[in-house]
Design a protein around this motif. Structure first.
Motif, PDB file in Angstrom:
ATOM      1  N   GLU A 176       0.848  -1.198   0.000  1.00 27.75           N
ATOM      2  CA  GLU A 176       0.000   0.000   0.000  1.00 27.75           C
ATOM      3  C   GLU A 176       0.882   1.245   0.000  1.00 27.75           C
ATOM      4  N   GLU A 177       1.919   1.170   0.841  1.00 29.06           N
ATOM      5  CA  GLU A 177       2.860   2.283   0.973  1.00 29.06           C
ATOM      6  C   GLU A 177       3.570   2.509  -0.364  1.00 29.06           C
ATOM      7  N   ASN A 178       4.030   1.379  -0.944  1.00 29.01           N
ATOM      8  CA  ASN A 178       4.716   1.451  -2.240  1.00 29.01           C
ATOM      9  C   ASN A 178       3.810   2.086  -3.278  1.00 29.01           C
ATOM     10  N   TRP A 179       2.555   1.641  -3.229  1.00 28.34           N
ATOM     11  CA  TRP A 179       1.595   2.151  -4.209  1.00 28.34           C
ATOM     12  C   TRP A 179       1.460   3.660  -4.083  1.00 28.34           C
ATOM     13  N   ARG A 180       1.399   4.105  -2.805  1.00 25.77           N
ATOM     14  CA  ARG A 180       1.258   5.545  -2.559  1.00 25.77           C
ATOM     15  C   ARG A 180       2.456   6.298  -3.120  1.00 25.77           C
ATOM     16  N   VAL A 181       3.655   5.759  -2.799  1.00 22.96           N
ATOM     17  CA  VAL A 181       4.885   6.424  -3.242  1.00 22.96           C
ATOM     18  C   VAL A 181       4.892   6.499  -4.767  1.00 22.96           C
ATOM     19  N   LEU A 182       4.525   5.357  -5.371  1.00 26.57           N
ATOM     20  CA  LEU A 182       4.488   5.289  -6.828  1.00 26.57           C
ATOM     21  C   LEU A 182       3.507   6.318  -7.388  1.00 26.57           C
ATOM     22  N   ALA A 183       2.328   6.325  -6.756  1.00 27.89           N
ATOM     23  CA  ALA A 183       1.283   7.229  -7.229  1.00 27.89           C
ATOM     24  C   ALA A 183       1.703   8.691  -7.093  1.00 27.89           C
ATOM     25  N   GLU A 184       2.502   8.950  -6.052  1.00 29.50           N
ATOM     26  CA  GLU A 184       2.913  10.346  -5.841  1.00 29.50           C
ATOM     27  C   GLU A 184       4.058  10.735  -6.773  1.00 29.50           C
ATOM     28  N   THR A 185       4.843   9.758  -7.209  1.00 28.32           N
ATOM     29  CA  THR A 185       5.985  10.102  -8.058  1.00 28.32           C
ATOM     30  C   THR A 185       5.642  10.050  -9.535  1.00 28.32           C
ATOM     31  N   MET A 186       4.510   9.428  -9.839  1.00 28.06           N
ATOM     32  CA  MET A 186       4.150   9.304 -11.251  1.00 28.06           C
ATOM     33  C   MET A 186       3.860  10.668 -11.878  1.00 28.06           C
ATOM     34  N   PRO A 187       4.198  10.810 -13.160  1.00 26.67           N
ATOM     35  CA  PRO A 187       3.955  12.126 -13.773  1.00 26.67           C
ATOM     36  C   PRO A 187       2.478  12.335 -14.103  1.00 26.67           C
ATOM     37  N   GLN A 188       1.654  11.352 -13.804  1.00 25.85           N
ATOM     38  CA  GLN A 188       0.231  11.485 -14.104  1.00 25.85           C
ATOM     39  C   GLN A 188      -0.552  11.992 -12.890  1.00 25.85           C
ATOM     40  N   LEU A 189      -1.809  12.340 -13.158  1.00 25.09           N
ATOM     41  CA  LEU A 189      -2.745  12.556 -12.067  1.00 25.09           C
ATOM     42  C   LEU A 189      -3.273  11.168 -11.722  1.00 25.09           C
ATOM     43  N   VAL A 190      -3.172  10.791 -10.446  1.00 31.24           N
ATOM     44  CA  VAL A 190      -3.565   9.436 -10.050  1.00 31.24           C
ATOM     45  C   VAL A 190      -4.676   9.516  -9.022  1.00 31.24           C
ATOM     46  N   TRP A 191      -5.631   8.596  -9.130  1.00 32.86           N
ATOM     47  CA  TRP A 191      -6.739   8.583  -8.164  1.00 32.86           C
ATOM     48  C   TRP A 191      -7.270   7.174  -8.009  1.00 32.86           C
ATOM     49  N   SER A 192      -8.018   6.977  -6.933  1.00 37.19           N
ATOM     50  CA  SER A 192      -8.721   5.697  -6.790  1.00 37.19           C
ATOM     51  C   SER A 192     -10.102   5.984  -6.222  1.00 37.19           C
ATOM     52  N   THR A 193     -11.030   5.096  -6.557  1.00 35.42           N
ATOM     53  CA  THR A 193     -12.390   5.243  -6.024  1.00 35.42           C
ATOM     54  C   THR A 193     -12.820   3.907  -5.446  1.00 35.42           C
ATOM     55  N   GLY A 194     -13.896   3.949  -4.683  1.00 36.64           N
ATOM     56  CA  GLY A 194     -14.492   2.709  -4.200  1.00 36.64           C
ATOM     57  C   GLY A 194     -15.280   2.079  -5.328  1.00 36.64           C
ATOM     58  N   PRO A 195     -15.891   0.915  -5.073  1.00 45.44           N
ATOM     59  CA  PRO A 195     -16.649   0.238  -6.124  1.00 45.44           C
ATOM     60  C   PRO A 195     -17.812   1.101  -6.631  1.00 45.44           C
ATOM     61  N   ASP A 196     -18.242   2.057  -5.793  1.00 45.98           N
ATOM     62  CA  ASP A 196     -19.357   2.928  -6.172  1.00 45.98           C
ATOM     63  C   ASP A 196     -18.896   4.133  -6.984  1.00 45.98           C
ATOM     64  N   GLY A 197     -17.574   4.247  -7.206  1.00 43.61           N
ATOM     65  CA  GLY A 197     -17.079   5.345  -8.040  1.00 43.61           C
ATOM     66  C   GLY A 197     -16.800   6.621  -7.271  1.00 43.61           C
ATOM     67  N   VAL A 198     -16.925   6.585  -5.961  1.00 42.23           N
ATOM     68  CA  VAL A 198     -16.646   7.794  -5.178  1.00 42.23           C
ATOM     69  C   VAL A 198     -15.156   7.828  -4.853  1.00 42.23           C
ATOM     70  N   HIS A 199     -14.543   8.996  -5.072  1.00 38.20           N
ATOM     71  CA  HIS A 199     -13.096   9.122  -4.876  1.00 38.20           C
ATOM     72  C   HIS A 199     -12.680   8.798  -3.447  1.00 38.20           C
ATOM     73  N   GLU A 200     -11.593   7.992  -3.359  1.00 38.37           N
ATOM     74  CA  GLU A 200     -11.048   7.677  -2.043  1.00 38.37           C
ATOM     75  C   GLU A 200      -9.683   8.314  -1.892  1.00 38.37           C
ATOM     76  N   TYR A 201      -8.977   8.387  -3.014  1.00 34.68           N
ATOM     77  CA  TYR A 201      -7.602   8.894  -2.955  1.00 34.68           C
ATOM     78  C   TYR A 201      -7.304   9.686  -4.221  1.00 34.68           C
ATOM     79  N   THR A 202      -6.539  10.773  -4.050  1.00 35.92           N
ATOM     80  CA  THR A 202      -6.036  11.518  -5.210  1.00 35.92           C
ATOM     81  C   THR A 202      -4.615  11.901  -4.890  1.00 35.92           C
ATOM     82  N   ASN A 203      -3.718  11.845  -5.867  1.00 36.23           N
ATOM     83  CA  ASN A 203      -2.332  12.224  -5.550  1.00 36.23           C
ATOM     84  C   ASN A 203      -2.171  13.746  -5.583  1.00 36.23           C
ATOM     85  N   GLN A 204      -1.011  14.181  -5.081  1.00 36.19           N
ATOM     86  CA  GLN A 204      -0.778  15.624  -4.953  1.00 36.19           C
ATOM     87  C   GLN A 204      -0.928  16.319  -6.307  1.00 36.19           C
TER      88      GLN A 204
END
Ligand code: ADP
Length: 796
Positions: free
Chosen positions: A324-352
């Motif tokens: 999970e930690e690795n994923w976060r680090v990866l998501a924060e270092t990626m040059p993209q906008l990264v996000w995740s949602t629950g199964p219902d499509g509501v945002h749970e996480y967005t990177n900086q």
């Protein structure tokens, strides 16, 4: 009183002949619990029967237990055979059943006189005539009867009745006592059994198990505990904190605190800690649980504890955390906008990066699955909504190009948005992971490319200019115009049948190769004129230029302009020039002949006065003749019909002759000849004369303010070189190559003032080339020019 009581007793016994309560379930349960049925004889009961028989002088006394279909004698005294051996009797022979069914004593003087007894088989089979029995009542249930029997009529006295009542109560007490003892024993047995069950269970469960008294003394530890810790039961039982040595030092404090809390409050205990394996010395994670067991008064009597190995689970948790930690680090270092949602499509996480670009906080999108739509360009919203809904409904991958607005500037940029669903083992979607990749530059480039492609295709499809793509000698692509011009088809193109070398006539091959050389070195070829041999063998004059557009493999785009109209016009001009010069030559020749005749006649007549006029006429006629000759020469060169003779040429003599002539006609300049040209030259003397006449005339003509023109001759074994040098106007660098072209004249006010038609150097270059020689020019504007002619020796 006694009688009446006796009477009442007797009447009660008679009334109780109803036998319905014999089968009463509760009565039978208590009877079974007493464990008296079918049990062996016991002295204690036998004493009572014996005592009753003796005291009442009766032949028989019984402790009779009435079962649902028989009576069983726990004790019997004086019972005849076969009943004594059988120790029981059917109810058909039973008087006792009436004692039980009525729960009353039965006192019978003579059974034969009692209606309900007169047919009882005990009368004939046992000889029962008189009967005195009291019920044995335990737990309110009449289980049987304690009785005495007489074989003759017997009126039972009050004393006798009292004795039997007393003895019956003793028997009852005995039975009750027995039941109580039996019950107690059963409880003890159960307790033992349960204790045993616990031991078995605690030894079979995969946990470490222990029990402990509230004072901390360990009561029990299972084998697994001993095996794991490598300790013994005795050692564990000695000390309340003995288990501490096995707990990881880092976990000891926490464990102690948990324990103290549990012991103080009596609340169940739960703690995760690492326990050392006594054999390997390594630690594994355990979940320890302990429950207090209380007595009826609520006092804790024992603690039951287990320790479950949760090491794998812990490690998995740790790994999950790390991943999970690795994923976060990866998501924060990626040059993209990264996000995740629950199964219902509501945002749970967005990177900086996502938050920075959109200017939205996580809270602003965590309440509604469509919250992010506000970011999307109005034109893209519907598509986005429909596709996202589809993805959420089906779990299909989401992939969509959409414009997202920059939170700060409000400007939109194109993004490629992708989202993938993550499922659990059961196939249920648990999450969506998404990225937004900025493809704005790419999009713009695509747009630019599309436009440029469109332009290129307009160009390609225009019917003005023929275009083809060449790779090596092969033409790999071409537009319709080119195909139309040359008569080839698309099929020819596809089949690789179009080759520029094959389409080039031999006389243009050298020039074409030169152009391709230029293409290879300069990446482009200066447009030049040539001809193509068309598919039907006809010739097409063209103007060709090209540019390299790919290096590996080398591909060039070539532009082809149909040059035939211009060529035709040129041809007509050439034809005209040829015709005109021919037409002019005739009259001129006649004119020249006439002046010669005239001169002779005047000489004969001795008329000298007209001589200068005649001379001047002849000079002009010569000039025109020379011009016409030059025109004719040009025409012939064009048509490839200039004729040459081959002879040995004395270059020195030739040049001497020419300079002498020219010196006469141009007294303004001094002509200087230096060096020698040797003797080995073979060529056309007149044509070579034409070359040098031209060069020297130009040198004089284009150096109006100079005084000398120098000629330098030098010869080697192979070649002779003649330099004609003047100190005149000079030629600008960019026009130096062009002066050898037909009709070319240097543009410039000084040059323009000097008459000429631009044919001389064209003819010169052609003659030199025909002799296998070369001509070059060096010049400096305002200082003068040097033309250098090199001719090979002994040319055959
Ligand atoms: P033209 O009849 O015009 O002299 P040519 O073919 O002999 O034609 O020469 C072509 C052009 O070259 C001339 O018009 C002139 O501008 C230039 N030219 C030739 N020779 C010289 C020279 N010696 N000095 C300067 N310019 C020269």
């Amino acid at each position: 009183m006694v009688m009446s009581s006796k009477k009442s007793l007797q009447s009660k016994g008679e009334e109780g002949k109803d036998s319905s309560n014999l089968t009463d379930a509760e009565r039978l349960r208590v009877l079974a619990k007493s464990k008296l049925l079918d049990s062996a004889s016991e002295e204690v009961y036998d004493r009572f029967t014996k005592l009753a028989a003796m005291l009442l002088n009766s032949p028989v006394s019984l402790v009779s237990l009435v079962d649902k279909d028989r009576q069983y004698f726990k004790s019997y005294y004086g019972l005849p055979e076969p009943w004594a051996s059988q120790q029981q009797m059917p109810l058909s022979h039973s008087f006792c059943q009436y004692v039980v069914s009525s729960n009353q004593p039965l006192i019978v003087t003579d059974a034969r006189e009692k209606a309900f007894l007169e047919h009882n088989l005990a009368i004939p089979d046992v000889g029962t005539i008189a009967y005195l029995g009291f019920p044995l009542v335990v737990e309110n249930q009449a289980l049987g009867s304690f009785c005495v029997i007489d074989t003759k009529p017997h009126a039972w006295s009050e004393r006798e009745i009292g004795i039997v009542r007393e003895l019956a109560s003793f028997v009852t007490t005995e039975i009750a006592l027995r039941i109580e003892i039996a019950e107690h024993q059963q409880v003890t047995e159960r307790l033992q059994e349960s204790e045993q069950n616990f031991r078995v269970l605690s030894e079979t469960v995969p946990q470490l198990v222990w029990t402990m008294f509230p004072n901390g003394r360990r009561d029990y530890v299972n084998q697994r505990w001993c095996d794991y810790t490598g300790s013994t039961r005795e050692r564990m039982q000695s000390d309340r904190w003995a288990h501490f040595q096995f707990i990881h030092p880092d976990d000891r404090e926490g464990n102690r605190a948990f324990w103290q809390h549990a012991l103080q409050t009596g609340e169940p205990f739960e703690s995760e800690h690492r326990l050392r394996n006594g054999h390997t010395g390594t630690y594994r994670w355990f979940l320890a649980r302990a429950m207090p067991v209380r007595n009826e008064t609520g006092e804790i009597v024992k603690w039951f504890g287990t320790a479950t190995d949760i090491d794998e689970q812990k490690r998995a948790e740790q790994q999950l955390k790390e991943s999970e930690e690795n994923w976060r680090v990866l998501a924060e270092t990626m040059p993209q906008l990264v996000w995740s949602t629950g199964p219902d499509g509501v945002h749970e996480y967005t990177n900086q990066r996502w938050r920075d670009y959109t200017g939205l906080t996580p809270e602003q999108v965590q309440n509604n699955r469509w919250a992010h739509l506000q970011l999307i360009h109005p034109d893209d919203r519907e598509g986005t909504r429909a596709l996202w809904q589809h993805a959420l409904d089906t779990g299909a991958m989401y992939e969509h190009e959409e414009r997202l607005s920059n939170g700060q500037t409000g400007a939109y940029r194109w993004f490629l948005v992708r989202a993938m669903s993550i499922r659990d083992e059961a196939g249920q979607i648990v999450k969506w992971f998404g990225t937004c990749t900025d493809i704005d530059d790419q999009k713009r480039m695509q747009e630019a490319l599309r436009e440029s492609q469109e332009r290129a295709s307009v160009l390609m499809n225009s019917n003005i200019i023929g275009i083809f793509v060449e790779e090596g000698e092969q033409i790999v692509d071409a537009n319709d115009t080119f195909l139309r011009m040359t008569g080839y088809t698309r099929e020819d193109l596809r089949a690789g049948r179009i080759n520029w070398r094959h389409m080039t006539p031999p006389e243009y091959l050298a020039r074409t190769q030169q152009a391709h050389q230029e293409l290879a070195t300069q990446q482009s070829m200066t447009p030049y004129e040539k001809e193509y041999v068309c598919q039907d063998g006809s010739r097409l004059p063209v103007l060709v230029g090209g540019i390299v557009f790919q290096h590996h493999p080398l591909q060039a785009i070539t532009f082809v302009l149909d040059n035939s109209a211009r060529k035709e016009l040129e041809q007509r001009k050439d034809d005209f020039i040829s015709m005109a010069s021919h037409e002019l030559r005739g009259p001129l020749t006649a004119l020249k002949l006439q002046t010669t005749l005239l001169r002779r006649q005047l000489a004969k007549q001795g008329t000298q006065a007209s001589a200068p006029a005649l001379s001047s006429m002849e000079t002009q006629i010569n000039k025109v003749t020379r011009l016409v000759e030059e025109l004719l020469d040009v025409s012939k060169i064009q048509a490839g019909r200039l004729e040459y003779v081959q002879e040995t040429v004395d270059l020195d003599a030739l040049l001497r002759e020419i300079t002498e002539t020219l010196q006469q006609s141009s007294p303004s300049h001094t002509l200087v000849v230096r060096g020698t040209g040797g003797t080995g030259l073979i060529g056309d003397r007149d044509r070579l004369g034409q070359v040098f006449t031209n060069l020297i005339s130009n040198a004089i003509k284009y150096s109006p303010n100079a005084e000398t023109v120098e000629m330098d001759l030098s010869a080697s074994e192979d070649a002779v070189t003649v330099c004609v040098c003047d100190h005149g106007l000079g030629i600008p660098r960019e026009q130096r190559d062009k002066i050898f072209e037909r009709f070319y004249r240097v543009s410039g006010p000084n040059q323009k003032a000097i008459p000429g038609l631009g044919m001389g150097l064209y003819i010169v270059a052609e003659i030199v080339r025909h002799h296998g020689g070369s001509i070059t020019v060096e010049s400096e504007v305002g200082k003068g020019s040097t033309f250098q002619v090199t001719l090979p020796m002994k040319r055959v």
